[in-house]
Scaffold this motif. Structure first.
Motif: not given
Ligand SMILES: Cc1cc2nc3c(=O)[nH]c(=O)nc-3n(C[C@H](O)[C@H](O)[C@H](O)COP(=O)(O)O)c2cc1C
Ligand code: FES
Lengths: 158, 495
Positions: A25, A29, A59-60, A63-67, A119-122, B218, B220-221, B252-253, B271, B422
């Protein structure tokens, strides 16, 4: 040639991090910070570096929305879709963004300037609705203020 | 002598122009010293400017950079100025709280060790250093502290399990994934008082003999990540982290990575899929080693518990819910912000006395407590006390303490649909009830809303919810039905 370069740059970025346990990870990043997305060309090198299969690395990433596996716009606009923002009318903000940019979530505007992401909550739920544009947070956003924000967006390079 | 002016610097204040205010103040030709403090968590007043006076800090709410020239036209404004709220500490919203865990937020520069020590920081650590592992664990157990991340498991018992576990290496993992809508107190602590969290982690490491740890925060922060990084560096330089290697890891979200076993997978570079248990993370956690996984607020409560003693913390509360809860008022609420109070207050007191009702001025229709997997509670149940067991008795949960308010214009049928949507978006995919059940849930709710075989589909939806509750691997699929069922029960016209 270009591809070779990307691979080399990626290795230069990834190698110093590879010794850490669970390094994947942090490496992803770092790569995304550099390239603004994670180019597919870097996967074999990263996999080899960490003794993983390419499928595991893919796969990783998936999996992660951020990437982001695809290049995105010069700016990314995240609209909070979670409950607190919905309670304050985020649906109207979301609709205005989609209409103004002429795109849906996970898409980039034709001029390449903005990618729209849900996005789900900031973590700004006392001042909902919230959006984040290029890591900058905005509070109490309305459809009008969002459109004004997009219109006044400074030029940035993709 | 120059006058101190405090300009908050948490994400919310920054999003409302706090940096512009600081810049504007810098251009004013008066003898003032600008201090960038954290935030008091009185979010609806942000940016909350504070100005030192002989009596204490005076508050000025919702200040804009534009109005600075008027505000300071007759010199530094004092208590007689029409915009002045009086002493911040005397604001009923703050005065009626019992801030223990969040006592220091907003008082000081977030990453200043001197400020932290001046505010009583490291008193708990000093005590812990003179205690045995068993004594520290006993103190935490006796305090009655239960995990604030959601599951409310007694923290001392978790620590005892890790302390007793065999292992050449043990870890402390701080869960800073704060994914629940309506919650932001982890962020406030990390951005405004990171050393309280770090001190709590160090005490945990002493209690269980761990020599390495991670804060999984997270993505997001970004500001919290930056402040944690800086605080860890400064604490390391100052010698507080000699026996313990502490690192921040950026998530990573993925919402599911707040679930502790999924979080551990993620830290291992995989994952974020939920693990089967047993084994418990306390026995076989990160990289297979005994691991304490605790929420930010659980860990940030530890220094105060050690400093004040278990009995003083335990003295607050109601029933088996001891101490204070950092409630976060969110959604359609007039006075949204952090309210740390002892357990036992009623929902009504929180929403009305503190929150002042809705922001829109319309009646409250429902409040969703405990995040996206929590029930929608109707006003008829607002006398329920803030208490883990009392909430459970009405089919709700306290969770991480977020209260999201909806006014009477809200479409709760759509919110029920959103709960399923969700869950479908965030499911890790490992178990079928969660992965497929949530997708089916959205479809069935759509059919009900379209008026198709309504009674049959309602029965189907209830069955589906039960299957998810009984068959899911973790609480994502296991609890996503709760908001849906609560809407069916309390708002039958809408689903
Ligand atoms: C889907 C899901 C999401 C969760 N998200 C979080 C979270 O964001 N933060 C957190 O502290 N706990 C979260 N939890 C609870 C953790 O699994 C775990 O109980 C907690 O980190 C333990 O720490 P505590 O005892 O100090 O609360 C989540 C649980 C589930 C099932
Ligand atoms: S729900 Fe939108 S910021 Fe929390």
């Amino acid at each position: 040639m270009a591809a070779l370069n990307i691979e080399q740059i990626a290795l230069d970025i990834a190698s110093p991090l590879a010794e850490e346990p669970g390094a994947l990870l942090p490496i992803l990043h770092a790569l995304q910070e550099h390239f603004a997305y994670i180019p597919t060309e870097v996967v074999p090198g990263v996999a080899q570096l960490l003794n993983l299969s390419r499928a595991e690395v893919h796969g990783v990433i998936s999996f992660y929305d951020w990437f982001q596996a695809e290049p995105s716009g010069a700016s990314t606009l995240y609209i909070c879709r979670a409950e607190s923002c919905q309670a304050m009318g985020s649906a109207a903000v979301e609709a205005a963004a989609k209409q103004h940019l002429g795109i849906d979530y996970h898409q980039t505007s034709d001029d390449g300037r903005i990618t729209l992401q849900p996005i789900y909550c900031l973590g700004n739920c006392a001042c909902s609705p919230a959006v984040m544009l290029d890591e900058k947070l905005y509070s109490r956003v309305s459809a009008e203020s969002l459109v004004a924000m997009l219109d006044n967006l400074p030029e940035r390079e993709s | 002598m120059s006058v101190r002016v405090y300009v908050p610097s948490d994400s919310t204040a920054l999003s409302l122009g706090a940096d512009d205010i600081a810049r504007g103040l810098g251009e004013i030709d008066l003898d003032i010293e600008i201090i960038r403090n954290g935030s008091r968590g009185l979010c609806w007043l942000e940016p909350l400017l504070e100005i030192d006076s002989p009596e204490g800090r005076l508050g000025f709410a919702n200040v804009t950079a534009k109005e600075l020239s008027t505000l300071f036209s007759d010199g530094v404004p004092g208590s007689a100025h029409p915009r002045c709220l009086g002493l911040t500490e005397e604001l009923p919203y703050l005065k009626q709280q019992r801030r223990l865990t969040s006592a220091r937020i907003g008082l000081m520069k977030p990453c200043s060790l001197d400020d932290y020590r001046a505010q009583g920081g490291f008193t708990g650590l000093t005590k812990a250093l003179e205690m045995s592992c068993e004594e520290i664990v006993a103190c935490v157990t006796d305090s009655g502290l239960r995990g604030r991340g959601g599951a409310a498991f007694p923290t001392g018992i978790k620590w005892q399990t890790v302390l007793s576990a065999e292992g050449d290496k043990k870890y402390i993992v701080c869960n800073a994934d704060e994914g629940d809508s309506g919650t932001y107190v982890d962020r406030l602590i990390m951005e405004c008082d990171p050393y309280t969290l770090i001190e709590g982690i160090i005490i945990a490491s002493l209690a269980v003999n761990a020599d390495e740890g991670y804060i999984y925060c997270r993505a997001e922060y970004p500001l919290a990540l930056e402040r944690l990084q800086q605080a860890i560096e400064l604490a390391t330089d100052a010698g507080y982290l000699k026996h313990f290697k502490l690192q921040v890891r950026k998530a990573a979200g993925a919402y599911i990575c707040g679930e502790e076993t999924s979080l551990l997978e993620s830290l291992e570079g995989k994952r974020g899929q939920v693990r089967f248990r047993p084994p418990l993370p306390a026995i076989e956690g990160l990289f297979g080693k005994p691991t304490v996984v605790n929420n930010v607020i659980s860990l940030a409560s530890i220094p105060g518990i050690l400093a004040g003693g278990a009995a003083s913390y335990q003295a607050y509360g109601s029933g088996r819910s001891r101490g204070t809860l950092t409630v976060q008022l969110a959604g359609n609420i007039k006075r949204g912000g952090l309210v740390e109070v002892p357990f036992g207050l009623s929902l009504r007191q929180l929403l009305e006395d503190f929150g002042g009702g809705t922001a829109s001025g319309r009646p409250i229709k429902a409040v969703q407590a405990g995040g996206p997997l929590g029930a929608y509670i109707p006003p008829a149940l607002f006398d329920t006390p803030l208490d883990y067991e009392a909430f459970k008795a009405i089919g709700a949960m306290v969770g991480h303490g977020g209260l999201v308010v909806f006014d009477d214009s809200a479409d709760l049928g759509q919110m029920a649909r959103f709960a399923m949507e969700f869950c479908a978006v965030e499911s890790c995919g490992k178990c079928t009830p969660c992965r497929i059940g949530s997708v089916r849930g959205v479809e069935v709710i759509d059919r009900i809303h379209q008026g198709e075989q309504v009674e049959e589909n309602r029965i189907l939806l209830r069955d589906l919810c039960q299957t998810m509750i009984d068959g899911s691997l973790c609480a994502l699929g296991g609890m996503a039905p709760f908001p849906v069922l609560s809407v069916m029960e309390h708002f039958p016209d809408e689903l």
